[in-house]
Design an enzyme around this catalytic site. Structure first.
Site, mmCIF file in Angstrom:
data_model
loop_
_atom_site.group_PDB
_atom_site.id
_atom_site.type_symbol
_atom_site.label_atom_id
_atom_site.label_comp_id
_atom_site.label_asym_id
_atom_site.label_seq_id
_atom_site.Cartn_x
_atom_site.Cartn_y
_atom_site.Cartn_z
ATOM 1 N N TYR A 154 56.067 67.965 -44.901
ATOM 2 C CA TYR A 154 56.764 69.264 -44.829
ATOM 3 C C TYR A 154 56.923 69.706 -43.379
ATOM 4 C CZ TYR A 154 57.056 74.316 -44.312
ATOM 5 O OH TYR A 154 57.411 75.575 -43.873
ATOM 6 N N LYS A 182 60.207 70.158 -40.914
ATOM 7 C CA LYS A 182 60.554 71.417 -40.246
ATOM 8 C C LYS A 182 60.652 71.197 -38.733
ATOM 9 C CE LYS A 182 61.008 75.073 -41.733
ATOM 10 N NZ LYS A 182 62.186 75.795 -42.319
ATOM 11 N N THR A 240 58.355 77.475 -38.665
ATOM 12 C CA THR A 240 56.982 77.757 -39.089
ATOM 13 C C THR A 240 55.968 77.401 -38.000
ATOM 14 O OG1 THR A 240 55.259 76.951 -40.602
ATOM 15 C CG2 THR A 240 57.103 75.481 -40.247
ATOM 16 N N ASP A 241 54.813 78.074 -38.048
ATOM 17 C CA ASP A 241 53.730 77.731 -37.094
ATOM 18 C C ASP A 241 53.175 76.335 -37.365
ATOM 19 O OD1 ASP A 241 52.262 78.241 -39.438
ATOM 20 O OD2 ASP A 241 50.915 79.710 -38.506
ATOM 21 N N GLU A 242 53.483 75.774 -38.559
ATOM 22 C CA GLU A 242 52.934 74.448 -38.896
ATOM 23 C C GLU A 242 53.492 73.342 -38.003
ATOM 24 O OE1 GLU A 242 52.320 73.284 -42.889
ATOM 25 O OE2 GLU A 242 51.688 75.272 -43.509
HETATM 26 P P1 NAD Z 1 60.648 79.289 -50.958
HETATM 27 O O1 NAD Z 1 60.258 77.910 -51.366
HETATM 28 O O2 NAD Z 1 60.065 80.442 -51.686
HETATM 29 O O3 NAD Z 1 62.238 79.444 -51.037
HETATM 30 C C1 NAD Z 1 63.117 78.452 -50.604
HETATM 31 C C2 NAD Z 1 64.515 78.826 -51.099
HETATM 32 O O4 NAD Z 1 65.438 77.858 -50.583
HETATM 33 C C3 NAD Z 1 64.647 78.807 -52.623
HETATM 34 O O5 NAD Z 1 65.338 79.936 -53.071
HETATM 35 C C4 NAD Z 1 65.446 77.528 -52.896
HETATM 36 O O6 NAD Z 1 66.237 77.608 -54.073
HETATM 37 C C5 NAD Z 1 66.303 77.439 -51.646
HETATM 38 N N1 NAD Z 1 66.733 76.061 -51.358
HETATM 39 C C6 NAD Z 1 65.968 74.939 -51.342
HETATM 40 N N2 NAD Z 1 66.727 73.863 -51.070
HETATM 41 C C7 NAD Z 1 67.996 74.316 -50.883
HETATM 42 C C8 NAD Z 1 69.220 73.688 -50.558
HETATM 43 N N3 NAD Z 1 69.301 72.352 -50.394
HETATM 44 N N4 NAD Z 1 70.325 74.449 -50.434
HETATM 45 C C9 NAD Z 1 70.261 75.802 -50.622
HETATM 46 N N5 NAD Z 1 69.138 76.449 -50.957
HETATM 47 C C10 NAD Z 1 68.013 75.718 -51.076
HETATM 48 O O7 NAD Z 1 60.335 79.363 -49.403
HETATM 49 P P2 NAD Z 1 59.770 80.581 -48.529
HETATM 50 O O8 NAD Z 1 58.297 80.577 -48.604
HETATM 51 O O9 NAD Z 1 60.537 81.800 -48.834
HETATM 52 O O10 NAD Z 1 60.164 80.046 -47.075
HETATM 53 C C11 NAD Z 1 61.456 80.320 -46.538
HETATM 54 C C12 NAD Z 1 61.550 79.715 -45.151
HETATM 55 O O11 NAD Z 1 60.533 80.250 -44.315
HETATM 56 C C13 NAD Z 1 61.359 78.207 -45.109
HETATM 57 O O12 NAD Z 1 62.257 77.670 -44.170
HETATM 58 C C14 NAD Z 1 59.917 78.010 -44.648
HETATM 59 O O13 NAD Z 1 59.763 76.810 -43.964
HETATM 60 C C15 NAD Z 1 59.761 79.221 -43.728
HETATM 61 N N6 NAD Z 1 58.394 79.761 -43.579
HETATM 62 C C16 NAD Z 1 57.638 80.039 -44.686
HETATM 63 C C17 NAD Z 1 56.379 80.623 -44.526
HETATM 64 C C18 NAD Z 1 55.516 80.967 -45.726
HETATM 65 O O14 NAD Z 1 54.349 81.320 -45.538
HETATM 66 N N7 NAD Z 1 56.018 80.914 -46.951
HETATM 67 C C19 NAD Z 1 55.898 80.903 -43.250
HETATM 68 C C20 NAD Z 1 56.696 80.575 -42.136
HETATM 69 C C21 NAD Z 1 57.952 80.022 -42.321
HETATM 70 O O1 DAU Z 2 51.860 78.547 -41.871
HETATM 71 C C1 DAU Z 2 53.124 78.726 -42.442
HETATM 72 C C2 DAU Z 2 53.223 77.913 -43.701
HETATM 73 O O2 DAU Z 2 52.421 78.581 -44.669
HETATM 74 C C3 DAU Z 2 54.647 77.756 -44.218
HETATM 75 O O3 DAU Z 2 55.385 77.018 -43.277
HETATM 76 C C4 DAU Z 2 54.657 77.030 -45.572
HETATM 77 O O4 DAU Z 2 55.959 77.006 -46.095
HETATM 78 C C5 DAU Z 2 53.751 77.778 -46.532
HETATM 79 O O5 DAU Z 2 53.660 77.052 -47.730
HETATM 80 C C6 DAU Z 2 52.354 77.960 -45.935
HETATM 81 O O6 DAU Z 2 51.706 76.689 -45.821
HETATM 82 P P1 DAU Z 2 50.141 76.467 -46.141
HETATM 83 O O7 DAU Z 2 49.963 75.054 -46.496
HETATM 84 O O8 DAU Z 2 49.296 77.023 -45.067
HETATM 85 O O9 DAU Z 2 50.001 77.440 -47.445
HETATM 86 P P2 DAU Z 2 49.219 77.205 -48.828
HETATM 87 O O10 DAU Z 2 49.218 78.515 -49.528
HETATM 88 O O11 DAU Z 2 49.701 76.020 -49.547
HETATM 89 O O12 DAU Z 2 47.735 76.899 -48.323
HETATM 90 C C7 DAU Z 2 47.018 77.859 -47.548
HETATM 91 C C8 DAU Z 2 45.586 77.365 -47.400
HETATM 92 O O13 DAU Z 2 44.948 77.412 -48.683
HETATM 93 C C9 DAU Z 2 45.456 75.922 -46.921
HETATM 94 O O14 DAU Z 2 44.325 75.812 -46.076
HETATM 95 C C10 DAU Z 2 45.216 75.133 -48.200
HETATM 96 C C11 DAU Z 2 44.450 76.130 -49.071
HETATM 97 N N1 DAU Z 2 44.658 75.975 -50.530
HETATM 98 C C12 DAU Z 2 45.947 75.936 -50.991
HETATM 99 C C13 DAU Z 2 46.208 75.787 -52.342
HETATM 100 C C14 DAU Z 2 47.624 75.725 -52.848
HETATM 101 C C15 DAU Z 2 43.588 75.905 -51.391
HETATM 102 O O15 DAU Z 2 42.419 75.976 -50.968
HETATM 103 N N2 DAU Z 2 43.837 75.749 -52.727
HETATM 104 C C16 DAU Z 2 45.105 75.681 -53.241
HETATM 105 O O16 DAU Z 2 45.249 75.509 -54.491
#
Ligand code: NAD
Ligand code: DAU
Length: 334
Positions: A148, A152, A123-125
């Site tokens: 988190y 990562k 992730t970019d985080e």
């Molecule tokens: P998500 O939370 O929707 O899904 C995570 C999945 O992993 C779920 O299906 C869960 O059951 C499974 N899981 C959790 N723990 C596990 C374990 N111990 N063994 C096997 N399976 C397990 O997450 P997402 O948003 O789809 O993110 C997927 C990946 O992409 C993550 O690695 C996250 O860090 C990365 N990522 C997410 C974003 C975003 O914006 N959501 C952006 C960049 C990178």
């Molecule tokens: O940047 C990639 C990441 O994006 C992934 O690695 C993470 O898995 C994914 O959860 C996401 O992280 P963020 O923390 O950026 O996403 P989130 O949707 O939780 O929050 C986005 C922005 O919105 C952040 O500035 C916080 C704000 N926010 C979030 C929630 C849940 C609010 O203002 N209100 C809210 O209730």
């Protein structure tokens, strides 16, 4: 190609599986997922009868079970993780266990079975927040802000070390914020869409001035696929929309309200729910673009599609938002 996808029942993993099966008729997928609160097999209903798809319920920390599932695959694409920043602030145990120990177990299995390729989804985080007009490059400083993102970053370090010490054939992707179908409604976009649809308030954190580089999930998946098929072993690739102009969370919230057809009075400014809140993420994705990838969905188009998906799939998110979700929601938003 036969691919084992970890975390394929989650948001991005399930979108990735749909995309691969649609695009490559000769590919096979094994989906290995523990089915935590974020995993949902309903996301895969469309492919469950496809002979090229199979599902194994298991924990990535369980080496024997993962080995059994991974035998004979050509690649592992490793999505499985605990993914929500706010949850990691309450308790980091599962984040350390799955994101760090789990990733090391995936690396060990790749070595033991001599699997030809591992794509680790990061992730970019991990870069932390960056001041405008700065962008994070693949070799920028790693400076995570939350449990988190620290977990990562730890997983990235383990993959980098395994490449160097054991010549593990791995690559790392670092994606920006995703949105689209099947996203768990704890993240801002699906939370605000579904809350607006039901006339519940939209808890906008800390003035709404923060910036994220919103990437439509299909574009993230095509970026991961580009790395899987054309990436160079040992390399890291940023995957970002490089949105210009950038948009703040407040602007994003207004766009959502307009698409859902609701008024701004639903916005509830809240403070202090995300200590350490990152201000701005911004990626330079030139290295991946050089492999021929580019994002194809603008934020306007992507949000329109996403709102429409949540409107057409109310059963899906109503089920997800019942039960344990309610406990988390009450605890966090009081
Ligand atoms: P998500 O939370 O929707 O899904 C995570 C999945 O992993 C779920 O299906 C869960 O059951 C499974 N899981 C959790 N723990 C596990 C374990 N111990 N063994 C096997 N399976 C397990 O997450 P997402 O948003 O789809 O993110 C997927 C990946 O992409 C993550 O690695 C996250 O860090 C990365 N990522 C997410 C974003 C975003 O914006 N959501 C952006 C960049 C990178
Ligand atoms: O940047 C990639 C990441 O994006 C992934 O690695 C993470 O898995 C994914 O959860 C996401 O992280 P963020 O923390 O950026 O996403 P989130 O949707 O939780 O929050 C986005 C922005 O919105 C952040 O500035 C916080 C704000 N926010 C979030 C929630 C849940 C609010 O203002 N209100 C809210 O209730």
């Amino acid at each position: 190609m036969k691919i084992l996808v970890t975390g394929g029942a989650g948001f991005i993993g399930s979108n990735f599986i749909h995309q691969i099966l649609q695009q490559y008729p000769g590919d096979e997928i094994v989906n290995y997922d523990l089915l935590t609160y974020a995993g949902n097999l309903e996301n895969l209903k469309r492919v469950e009868d496809d002979s090229r798809y199979s599902f194994v319920q298991g924990d990535i920390c369980n080496r024997e079970a993962l080995q059994d599932a991974a035998r004979g695959v050509d690649a592992i694409v490793h999505f499985a993780a605990e993914s929500h920043v706010d949850r990691s602030i309450y308790s980091s145990d599962e984040f350390l266990q799955t994101n760090i120990i789990g990733t090391q177990t995936v690396i060990d299995v790749v070595r033991e079975l001599q699997i030809p390729k591992l794509v680790h989804i990061s992730t970019d985080e991990v870069y932390g927040d960056v001041k405008a007009p700065e962008k994070s490059h693949e070799n920028s400083r790693i400076y995570p802000s939350s449990p988190y993102s620290a977990a990562k970053a730890g997983s990235d370090m383990l993959v980098i070390a395994a490449i160097r010490t054991h010549q593990v054939p791995a690559m790392i992707t670092r994606g920006s914020n995703n949105y689209g179908p099947f996203q768990f409604p704890e993240k801002i976009i699906p939370l605000f869409i579904t809350n607006a649809m039901t006339d519940n308030y939209l808890p906008l954190y800390d003035g709404g001035t923060q910036i994220r580089d919103w990437l439509y999930v299909a574009d993230h998946c095509s970026g991961i696929d580009t790395v899987l098929r054309k990436g160079k072993i040992g390399e890291i690739y940023n995957i970002g929309a490089e949105q210009y102009p950038e948009i703040t969370n407040e602007q994003l919230t207004h766009m959502i309200l307009e698409l859902v057809g609701k008024e701004k009075h639903l916005i509830k400014p809240v403070q202090g729910l995300r200590p350490g809140h990152d201000q701005r993420y911004s990626l330079n994705a030139a290295k991946l673009r050089a492999l021929g990838w580019q994002p194809s969905v603008t934020i306007e188009e992507g949000l329109k599609r996403t709102v429409q998906w949540y409107q057409e799939n109310q059963d899906w998110w109503e089920r997800v938002k019942s039960g344990a979700y309610q406990e988390y929601y009450k605890k966090h938003y009081r």
